[in-house]
Motif scaffolding. Sequence first.
Motif, PDB file in Angstrom:
ATOM      1  N   UNK B  84       0.824  -1.207   0.000  1.00  0.00           N
ATOM      2  CA  UNK B  84       0.000   0.000   0.000  1.00  0.00           C
ATOM      3  C   UNK B  84       0.858   1.257   0.000  1.00  0.00           C
ATOM      4  N   UNK B  85       1.930   1.234   0.811  1.00  0.00           N
ATOM      5  CA  UNK B  85       2.820   2.402   0.903  1.00  0.00           C
ATOM      6  C   UNK B  85       3.558   2.630  -0.417  1.00  0.00           C
ATOM      7  N   UNK B  88       1.161   3.997  -2.934  1.00  0.00           N
ATOM      8  CA  UNK B  88       0.883   5.395  -2.588  1.00  0.00           C
ATOM      9  C   UNK B  88       1.971   6.314  -3.145  1.00  0.00           C
ATOM     10  N   UNK B  93       1.441  10.021  -4.305  1.00  0.00           N
ATOM     11  CA  UNK B  93       0.825  10.263  -3.010  1.00  0.00           C
ATOM     12  C   UNK B  93      -0.699  10.218  -3.049  1.00  0.00           C
ATOM     13  N   UNK B  95      -3.774   8.591  -1.583  1.00  0.00           N
ATOM     14  CA  UNK B  95      -4.160   7.746  -0.453  1.00  0.00           C
ATOM     15  C   UNK B  95      -5.085   6.630  -0.933  1.00  0.00           C
ATOM     16  N   UNK B  96      -6.001   7.005  -1.825  1.00  0.00           N
ATOM     17  CA  UNK B  96      -6.985   6.041  -2.321  1.00  0.00           C
ATOM     18  C   UNK B  96      -6.311   4.846  -2.995  1.00  0.00           C
ATOM     19  N   UNK B  98      -3.263   3.783  -2.647  1.00  0.00           N
ATOM     20  CA  UNK B  98      -2.514   3.027  -1.642  1.00  0.00           C
ATOM     21  C   UNK B  98      -3.408   2.103  -0.835  1.00  0.00           C
ATOM     22  N   UNK B  99      -4.540   2.653  -0.367  1.00  0.00           N
ATOM     23  CA  UNK B  99      -5.458   1.860   0.460  1.00  0.00           C
ATOM     24  C   UNK B  99      -6.025   0.700  -0.345  1.00  0.00           C
ATOM     25  N   UNK B 102      -3.313  -2.020  -0.947  1.00  0.00           N
ATOM     26  CA  UNK B 102      -3.034  -2.756   0.291  1.00  0.00           C
ATOM     27  C   UNK B 102      -4.137  -3.758   0.595  1.00  0.00           C
ATOM     28  N   UNK B 103      -5.385  -3.301   0.480  1.00  0.00           N
ATOM     29  CA  UNK B 103      -6.524  -4.173   0.765  1.00  0.00           C
ATOM     30  C   UNK B 103      -6.568  -5.368  -0.190  1.00  0.00           C
TER      31      UNK B 103
END
Lengths: 247, 114
Positions: B84-85, B88, B93, B95-96, B98-99, B102-103
């Motif tokens: 996720x990082x 991102x 950068x 956030x959406x 990245x999240x 990760x999920x």
Amino acid sequence: MPLPPLESPIWQSSVRAYAFGLRAVGSTVLTLVLFATYLGIGALAHDTHFSLGWVLTSTLLVWAGPAQIILISSLGSGATVVQAAIAVTVSAIRLFPMVVAVLPMMRTPTTRLRQLVLPAHFIAVTLWVECFRLLPHVPRENRIAFTVGLGTGLVSVCLIANIVGYGLAANLPQLFGAAILLLTPLAFLLSTARNCRELADIVALGLGLALFPLVATLHTGVDILISGVSAGTIAYGVHWLRRRRRA
Amino acid sequence: MSDFIGDWHALLVLVLAGFLPNEIWRMLGLWLGGGVDEGSELLIWVRAVATAILAGVIAQILVLPPGALASVPGILRYGAVAVGLVAFVAAKRSILVGVVCGELVMLAGQLWWR
């Protein structure tokens, strides 16, 4: 949705200013991040055996994601009220500079202190960021109404997210329950990373992540406090050394 | 009422351990504001400590996971957040992005593992 120009007569009504604040909730991607975070908080509260009403009250009264997560996870893992309160208050220190920076944008010579209590309560990282972005486009005498509108809108979105997250954690298969709980660390890590402005912030984030697992082996009950203050102070030291070398 | 909020003791704990220790900083900022320079050295330290505490909370959820997250193997929890990082950073950068990445890693890993 663009805001009307500063000299527009629409701004003469503070109800309209409140409504514009409310509508601004839909204009930022941070609303989505908040929704995900509070979905996670609702699920976390369910899995640590807090009631739905309790977590909703915590969103209304505390209105700070990190503090709510610290409160729920520390009480849930058996910390005392005093230990939880210390960890919460240390995490909340960051609200002080935010309030100090934002409120002067709303003040007029006739503003009373009590008129600023509600806007101050709504200030957390999202409102802080959005105030800097939006308030310059709002006439000064309407900024309190606008901010209260934005604040109530964001709180409402988060209350709904709490209810949905709590309900999902109770009814979803374990796999999806885990996915909702993972939203919290992901959303916090990335939104904190996005707010990193200086080297000190980046070092504090990285070192804070790395130090906690080590300190946690000591089982002091205030592990987060110890790792946070140490990592933060080291990060500040790095910042200080670097600046001195430059000078 | 008692089913919805829990007992009065739970509410008292919320006020004493959650509301008051958190709200005091906002009210101090309201009361003392104006005299503090946002770029001052003290505030840089305060911000670094606050960031590190938040990092500690993130690490706590990953290392000592609550509830359903405990069913996910550690390596997959850390891996999902790491991906996720990276996503991102790669997506300028976002956030959406990245999240979501990760999920997806966590969900795919869990399905593949069983």
